[in-house]
Design an enzyme around this catalytic site. Structure first.
Site, PDB file in Angstrom:
ATOM      1  CG  ASP A  47      -2.217  -0.483   1.019  1.00 33.29           C
ATOM      2  OD1 ASP A  47      -2.788  -0.669  -0.075  1.00 33.29           O
ATOM      3  OD2 ASP A  47      -2.479  -1.159   2.169  1.00 33.29           O
ATOM      4  CG  ASP A 142      -7.929   1.170  -2.028  1.00 33.02           C
ATOM      5  OD1 ASP A 142      -6.912   0.664  -1.627  1.00 33.02           O
ATOM      6  OD2 ASP A 142      -8.863   0.655  -1.927  1.00 33.02           O
ATOM      7  CG  ASP A 145     -10.428  -2.248  -3.690  1.00 34.68           C
ATOM      8  OD1 ASP A 145     -10.738  -2.465  -2.472  1.00 34.68           O
ATOM      9  OD2 ASP A 145     -11.055  -2.145  -4.564  1.00 34.68           O
ATOM     10  CB  THR A 147      -6.622  -6.623   2.601  1.00 35.77           C
ATOM     11  OG1 THR A 147      -6.580  -4.818   2.653  1.00 35.77           O
ATOM     12  CG2 THR A 147      -5.489  -6.906   3.669  1.00 35.77           C
ATOM     13  CG  ASP A 288     -12.887   1.130  -0.923  1.00 37.68           C
ATOM     14  OD1 ASP A 288     -11.965   0.806  -1.187  1.00 37.68           O
ATOM     15  OD2 ASP A 288     -13.149   1.283   0.295  1.00 37.68           O
TER      16      ASP A 288
END
Length: 356
Positions: A47, A142, A145, A147, A288
């Site tokens: 990330d 993101d 996206d 995880t 998201d």
């Protein structure tokens, strides 16, 4: 020249580079290392590194634009974060200095010799601290996206969008593990999806080449198989099943993590994506859904909440009170919406009776 041509070119190149980075993180930190159950540190590293990469590129490509990102670098600046910080900087720089490909621009600070120091990359991560709002240009990012999908080696996505005056106008979604051809699930994998407001939606290969126009076909409700989250905590599977009963849907739902669901819908799979609230208090993040919304709309679909209203990307970093999300082709969206509202009314009646 079409509107947002430069932004589209940038978005495709940035997401392509970020997908290569996250794929590298998986191969180095997940596949080849034994993880304790619940250890999400590879996702954290990925990330941060991907956000450092994309935000450093954005800083050069569109220096006046704001960024709403998922991460900030506060913990990495502490002495206790040194080990993770060094790993993140190393991975980000590997992605930054990788060879230039078609569509790359060295002015974005990428290519051989473009390595950056730790301070610059931490500052790049912190560019994502914008709080959002109703006016102006802002990018949402993101970096990973999905995880759990990432950790399982299944579906995850790198998602970048441009929002102008609270309206998503560009969406780019990279899906490193998604089959290129849905009819060949064991075939070649890795796709990037790009949609620009008013200019259609396209699927590219993992190199950002071979663009193919995509659209949602006209189907009946009987042909739907709901696209939904793998995790029941993210979306109510039981509620979705009641909606399916209302519509007399016979096909089993297709479950996957991340905005890859929007991508599948946009290229004609499933027919409808449902994400209904599982509890009180959770608010959907704008990063998201911004990319997915423009992708589905440009593919001929509709995205709304359970009231039939458009999603509001001008409220800050979230979409505000959670009324759920319904994305579907135009031929079935109104029917799915009606079934959702009927199922919701039944649910409310049952709760009222239980408390009577």
């Amino acid at each position: 020249m079409s509107q947002y041509t430069a932004e589209r070119k940038f978005g495709l190149a940035a997401v392509r580079r970020a997908c290569a980075l996250t794929d590298s993180v998986f191969n180095k930190l997940v596949k080849n290392e034994t993880l304790v159950k619940g250890d999400k540190s590879p996702v954290t590293v990925g990330d941060y590194a991907a956000q450092a990469l994309v935000c450093s590129m954005l800083q050069r490509a569109f220096p006046d634009d704001l960024v709403v990102g998922e991460e900030d670098a506060a913990d990495l600046r502490e002495e206790s974060g040194r080990g993770m910080r060094e790993r993140i900087i190393e991975l980000a720089n590997e992605a930054i200095v990788s060879p230039l490909k078609d569509g790359d621009d060295p002015a974005w600070g990428v290519g051989p010799g473009a390595e950056q120091d730790a301070a610059s990359l931490l500052d790049a991560i912190d560019r994502g601290n914008h709080e959002g709002g109703k006016t102006g240009r802002m990018w949402t990012l993101d970096p990973i996206d999905g995880t759990k999908g990432f950790l399982r080696g299944e579906q995850y996505a790198v998602c970048l969008s441009l929002i102008v005056d609270a309206k998503p106008v560009l969406g780019v979604i990279g899906c490193p593990n998604l089959p290129v051809d849905p009819s060949k699930p064991d075939g070649a994998k890795g796709c990037i999806f790009v949609a620009t407001k008013g200019q259609g939606a396209y699927q590219y290969d993992h190199e950002g080449l071979s663009p193919k126009s995509i659209s949602i076909p006209h189907i009946s409700t009987a042909d739907i198989s709901f696209l939904e989250s793998v995790e029941a905590a993210h979306s109510s599977h039981g509620f979705n099943a009641r909606v399916a009963e209302q519509l007399k849907v016979c096909k089993s739902p297709v479950r996957m993590d991340s905005q890859a669901k929007y991508c599948c819908l946009a290229r004609g799979e499933g027919g409808a994506y449902l994400r209904m609230p599982t509890g009180v208090g959770y608010r959907e993040k704008i990063w998201d859904h911004a990319s997915g919304q423009v992708l589905v709309e440009e593919s001929g679909g509709v995205v709304s909440d359970s009231r039939g209203q458009s999603l509001d990307f001008g409220l800050g970093r979230t979409l505000g009170e959670n009324f759920g999300i319904i994305a579907a082709g135009k031929s079935v969206h109104s029917h799915v919406l009606e079934a959702v509202q009927t199922a919701r009314a039944e649910e409310d009646d049952n709760k009222a009776k239980a408390h009577a």
